[in-house]
Design an enzyme around this catalytic site. Structure first.
Site, short mmCIF file in Angstrom:
data_model
loop_
_atom_site.label_atom_id
_atom_site.label_comp_id
_atom_site.label_asym_id
_atom_site.label_seq_id
_atom_site.Cartn_x
_atom_site.Cartn_y
_atom_site.Cartn_z
N VAL A 103 -3.53 -1.87 -8.13
CA VAL A 103 -3.85 -2.30 -9.50
C VAL A 103 -3.44 -1.16 -10.42
CG1 VAL A 103 -5.74 -2.95 -11.05
CG2 VAL A 103 -5.74 -3.74 -8.68
N HIS B 298 -10.84 -0.99 -6.98
CA HIS B 298 -11.94 -1.33 -6.07
C HIS B 298 -12.45 -2.74 -6.36
CE1 HIS B 298 -12.58 3.22 -6.08
NE2 HIS B 298 -12.47 2.94 -4.81
#
Ligand code: PAF
Length: 285
Positions: free
Chosen positions: A179, A37
């Site tokens: 990620v 995020h």
């Protein structure tokens, strides 16, 4: 950082910003923020006048009440993380704020996810992407962003929301790279639900995708061969596979491919203990 408690208040603020000529980069979230995020928020901040986010655990996208109840929630921690990421405005809200007049989930007319909702997630999480489409349309309508940021980890979701944006006025979806944690596990809000032993096992998902990539780089293009290799890698690690499959990333189909592939996205959904995890990797290019 501003925090609006309803999408209506957020919508009014966003309309003022747009009227003043400020472009909004938008990051929709269900909270339980992690490094994935943060990378979306940083990019939204970099590429737009304002960075806005939503924090709403959308019950419409859960096909299992226990999964919804257990979804990690820590609003105060999330708000601190949004502020630390220099977010300009975050909004949340209750179900009735997003769907005025609805007494509960059963009253809400759920949209069909569209062509990119077919196959894979549709089979194993029926209604999930329909629920995503329903809330994302509401969120886009409230914010009116010029760009909205989503992670590639949720590959099929990224296709559904890109489809929504293409049917809206002036919104571009930016799909950002997954990620990963040090051992390759994709960052996910659900990772905190894994026990230490399950956490170790979960790394097998990325290893299975890398196995498919290695085979692709050795010129193995046969869908069945690649599918089998991923399934074997996951089974060897004791991970319960829902799907380990492939799709042409530029021509989504509900049906699994057969024979030689020109382009391939390898996609996995697996359960490690009670936790469902998904990940994917582009094999060509
Ligand atoms: O990816 C998510 O966190 C959710 O599916 C989203 C896009 C915020 C919709 O609830």
């Amino acid at each position: 950082m501003l925090h609006h408690a309803t999408p209506q208040a957020a919508g009014r603020w966003c309309a003022e910003q747009r009227a003043a000529g400020r472009g909004i980069g938008f990051v929709p979230t269900m909270g339980a923020l992690h490094a994935g995020h943060l990378s979306l928020l940083q990019r939204a901040k970099r590429e737009n006048d304002l960075c806005c986010a939503s924090l709403f655990v959308n019950p419409l996208q859960f096909d299992d009440a226990e999964d919804y109840a257990n979804y990690p929630r820590d609003t105060q921690k999330d708000l601190r993380m949004f502020a630390a990421a220099s977010c300009d405005m975050v909004f949340s809200g209750a179900l009735g704020d997003f769907f005025p007049g609805a007494g509960g989930v059963a009253d809400i007319p759920v949209k069909n996810a569209g062509p990119f909702g077919r196959g894979l997630e549709e089979k194993f999480r029926p209604g999930h992407l329909d629920g995503v489409r329903t809330i994302v349309e509401k969120l886009f309508a409230a914010v009116g962003p010029c760009r909205a940021y989503f992670g590639e980890k949720d590959f099929q979701q990224s296709l559904v929301v890109t489809d929504i944006a293409q049917q809206s006025d002036g919104i571009s979806v930016v799909v950002c790279p997954t990620v990963r944690e040090e051992d390759g596990l994709a960052c996910s809000s659900r990772n905190v639900l894994l026990s230490p032993n399950e956490r170790k096992k979960a790394a097998a998902i990325h290893r299975a995708l890398l196995r498919a990539k290695t085979l692709w780089d050795e010129n193995i293009r046969d869908a069945a061969h690649l599918r089998r290799a991923m399934g074997e890698a996951l089974a060897a690690a004791g991970v319960a596979v829902e799907y380990a499959d492939l799709r042409d990333p530029l021509a989504w189909s509900g049906r699994p491919p057969a024979g030689e592939m020109q382009r391939a996205q390898a996609l996995v959904a697996a359960r490690v203990g009670r936790v469902r995890l998904i990940d994917n990797l582009r094999l060509d290019g």
